[in-house]
Design a protein around this motif. Sequence first.
Motif, PDB file in Angstrom:
ATOM      1  N   GLU A   1       1.169  -1.388   0.069  1.00 17.67           N
ATOM      2  CA  GLU A   1       0.305  -0.160  -0.176  1.00 17.67           C
ATOM      3  C   GLU A   1       0.385   0.776  -0.543  1.00 17.67           C
ATOM      4  OE1 GLU A   1      -3.583   2.256   3.005  1.00 17.67           O
ATOM      5  OE2 GLU A   1      -2.319   0.606   3.628  1.00 17.67           O
ATOM      6  N   ASN A   2       2.076   0.964   1.027  1.00 14.31           N
ATOM      7  CA  ASN A   2       3.090   2.561   1.099  1.00 14.31           C
ATOM      8  C   ASN A   2       3.398   2.645   0.007  1.00 14.31           C
ATOM      9  OD1 ASN A   2       2.054   2.688   3.721  1.00 14.31           O
ATOM     10  ND2 ASN A   2       3.810   2.317   4.299  1.00 14.31           N
ATOM     11  N   TRP A   3       4.266   1.287  -1.484  1.00 14.09           N
ATOM     12  CA  TRP A   3       5.115   1.397  -2.130  1.00 14.09           C
ATOM     13  C   TRP A   3       4.203   2.212  -2.679  1.00 14.09           C
ATOM     14  CZ3 TRP A   3       8.620   2.600  -4.704  1.00 14.09           C
ATOM     15  CH2 TRP A   3       8.652   2.124  -5.800  1.00 14.09           C
ATOM     16  N   ASP A   4       3.155   1.607  -3.612  1.00 12.88           N
ATOM     17  CA  ASP A   4       2.017   2.377  -4.274  1.00 12.88           C
ATOM     18  C   ASP A   4       2.122   3.933  -4.133  1.00 12.88           C
ATOM     19  OD1 ASP A   4       1.248  -0.270  -6.099  1.00 12.88           O
ATOM     20  OD2 ASP A   4      -0.572   0.091  -4.256  1.00 12.88           O
ATOM     21  N   SER A   5       1.883   4.278  -3.419  1.00 11.57           N
ATOM     22  CA  SER A   5       1.752   5.386  -2.894  1.00 11.57           C
ATOM     23  C   SER A   5       2.972   6.212  -2.936  1.00 11.57           C
ATOM     24  CB  SER A   5       0.915   5.896  -1.454  1.00 11.57           C
ATOM     25  OG  SER A   5       1.455   7.330  -1.745  1.00 11.57           O
ATOM     26  N   ILE A   6       3.609   5.376  -2.592  1.00 11.06           N
ATOM     27  CA  ILE A   6       5.255   6.077  -2.987  1.00 11.06           C
ATOM     28  C   ILE A   6       5.456   6.638  -4.357  1.00 11.06           C
ATOM     29  CG2 ILE A   6       8.046   5.529  -2.490  1.00 11.06           C
ATOM     30  CD1 ILE A   6       6.311   4.497   0.240  1.00 11.06           C
ATOM     31  N   ARG A   7       5.602   5.623  -5.170  1.00 13.63           N
ATOM     32  CA  ARG A   7       5.489   4.878  -6.481  1.00 13.63           C
ATOM     33  C   ARG A   7       4.962   6.781  -7.528  1.00 13.63           C
ATOM     34  NH1 ARG A   7       4.867  -1.002  -9.011  1.00 13.63           N
ATOM     35  NH2 ARG A   7       2.581  -0.068  -7.483  1.00 13.63           N
ATOM     36  N   GLY A   8       3.419   6.414  -7.072  1.00 21.02           N
ATOM     37  CA  GLY A   8       3.366   7.701  -7.198  1.00 21.02           C
ATOM     38  C   GLY A   8       3.041   9.171  -7.383  1.00 21.02           C
ATOM     39  N   GLU A   9       3.824   8.994  -5.889  1.00 22.59           N
ATOM     40  CA  GLU A   9       4.315  10.689  -5.352  1.00 22.59           C
ATOM     41  C   GLU A   9       5.104  10.857  -5.843  1.00 22.59           C
ATOM     42  OE1 GLU A   9       3.121  10.961  -1.653  1.00 22.59           O
ATOM     43  OE2 GLU A   9       1.304  11.117  -1.894  1.00 22.59           O
ATOM     44  N   GLY A  10       6.074   9.464  -6.485  1.00 21.91           N
ATOM     45  CA  GLY A  10       7.877   9.401  -7.118  1.00 21.91           C
ATOM     46  C   GLY A  10       8.725  10.021  -5.549  1.00 21.91           C
ATOM     47  N   ARG A  11       8.419  10.150  -4.696  1.00 20.29           N
ATOM     48  CA  ARG A  11       9.335  10.032  -3.114  1.00 20.29           C
ATOM     49  C   ARG A  11       9.390   9.136  -2.148  1.00 20.29           C
ATOM     50  NH1 ARG A  11       5.818  14.761  -3.588  1.00 20.29           N
ATOM     51  NH2 ARG A  11       4.643  15.112  -2.021  1.00 20.29           N
ATOM     52  N   LEU A  12      10.058   9.097  -1.192  1.00 22.94           N
ATOM     53  CA  LEU A  12       9.962   8.519   0.017  1.00 22.94           C
ATOM     54  C   LEU A  12       9.713   9.739   1.116  1.00 22.94           C
ATOM     55  CD1 LEU A  12      12.473   6.024   0.170  1.00 22.94           C
ATOM     56  CD2 LEU A  12      10.045   5.415   0.381  1.00 22.94           C
ATOM     57  N   GLU A  13       9.270   9.719   2.145  1.00 26.47           N
ATOM     58  CA  GLU A  13       8.815  10.758   2.986  1.00 26.47           C
ATOM     59  C   GLU A  13       8.908  10.187   4.232  1.00 26.47           C
ATOM     60  OE1 GLU A  13       6.380  14.237   0.484  1.00 26.47           O
ATOM     61  OE2 GLU A  13       4.913  12.829   2.189  1.00 26.47           O
ATOM     62  N   SER A  14       9.630  10.924   5.449  1.00 27.29           N
ATOM     63  CA  SER A  14       9.411  10.249   7.007  1.00 27.29           C
ATOM     64  C   SER A  14       8.284  10.888   7.837  1.00 27.29           C
ATOM     65  CB  SER A  14      10.166  11.564   7.867  1.00 27.29           C
ATOM     66  OG  SER A  14      10.013  12.956   7.821  1.00 27.29           O
ATOM     67  N   TRP A  15       8.547   9.829   8.402  1.00 27.81           N
ATOM     68  CA  TRP A  15       6.904   9.345   8.838  1.00 27.81           C
ATOM     69  C   TRP A  15       6.435  10.536   9.605  1.00 27.81           C
ATOM     70  CZ3 TRP A  15       3.594  10.758  13.981  1.00 27.81           C
ATOM     71  CH2 TRP A  15       3.001   9.716  13.873  1.00 27.81           C
TER      72      TRP A  15
END
Length: 252
Positions: A104-118
């Motif tokens: 689930e998080n990977w889908d969001s990360i891939r869509g936004e093009g970035r990793l983010e801290s908590w």
Amino acid sequence: MPRRRLELTEEPEFQLICGDQGDGVYSIRLSRPGHPDWRMAAGDFLSFHEAMDIPYNLEINERDKTDMWEYYAGFSNDKPKHSYNDPYLRLGEPAVLVHSTTTENWDSIRGEGRLESWNTLKSRVALREHEPIGAALGDPEDFRDYIMFGSGTTGELIVSSKQKGRICTDPHIDYLTGARLYFDAALMARDGLLLRDGCHMKVRDRLLLEPYLIWAADWKAAGLSSPDSQPETFANLADREFSRRFKEYTLL
């Protein structure tokens, strides 16, 4: 802000152990005989915590402290030899850093093009959880400002723990695989993003996938027959496939 502690020990059974030892103080215990470069780790601890103005206790005798600081800092033209944010990889540091996450998080990360801290995710109401799983280990709150990286099964155990709602360090307990993300550590260091605190390699706030992400492995890419696996199995299969595809990189 919680106080931190660095302790140099003669116990040979480990390299380092970090966490709350039960007294409310987040500690790093460095083994002189077990850690391949305890002076560098201790130097990063001092350098990082001084730069961030985080109070700490140093349980190292004066002789070892002097030895460590001369090794770590040296001084050339009045500038220290090393710093917690050295813009290059040192000898022995991994060329590839791994961050694991849920599907689930990977889908969001891939869509936004970035990793983010908590904390970055929480600030824009992109998280439902009240606190990260690391809180159960006594991680200080400022850890939430960083994206943590590692290698081996560590990231998969975090995913497994999040799914179970408790800390689970058994690499052979079933869990649902997500995505295992492989990043170019040298590029991250070159661009001033890679930070070291004596125990972790991390990035503050956010990290763009481009140009740092080398590859993302899910269960299919790792060669599994389904998303159901175990942390050690998925990590080993994904690492093996990474090494097959990207021979120019060496995994530690």
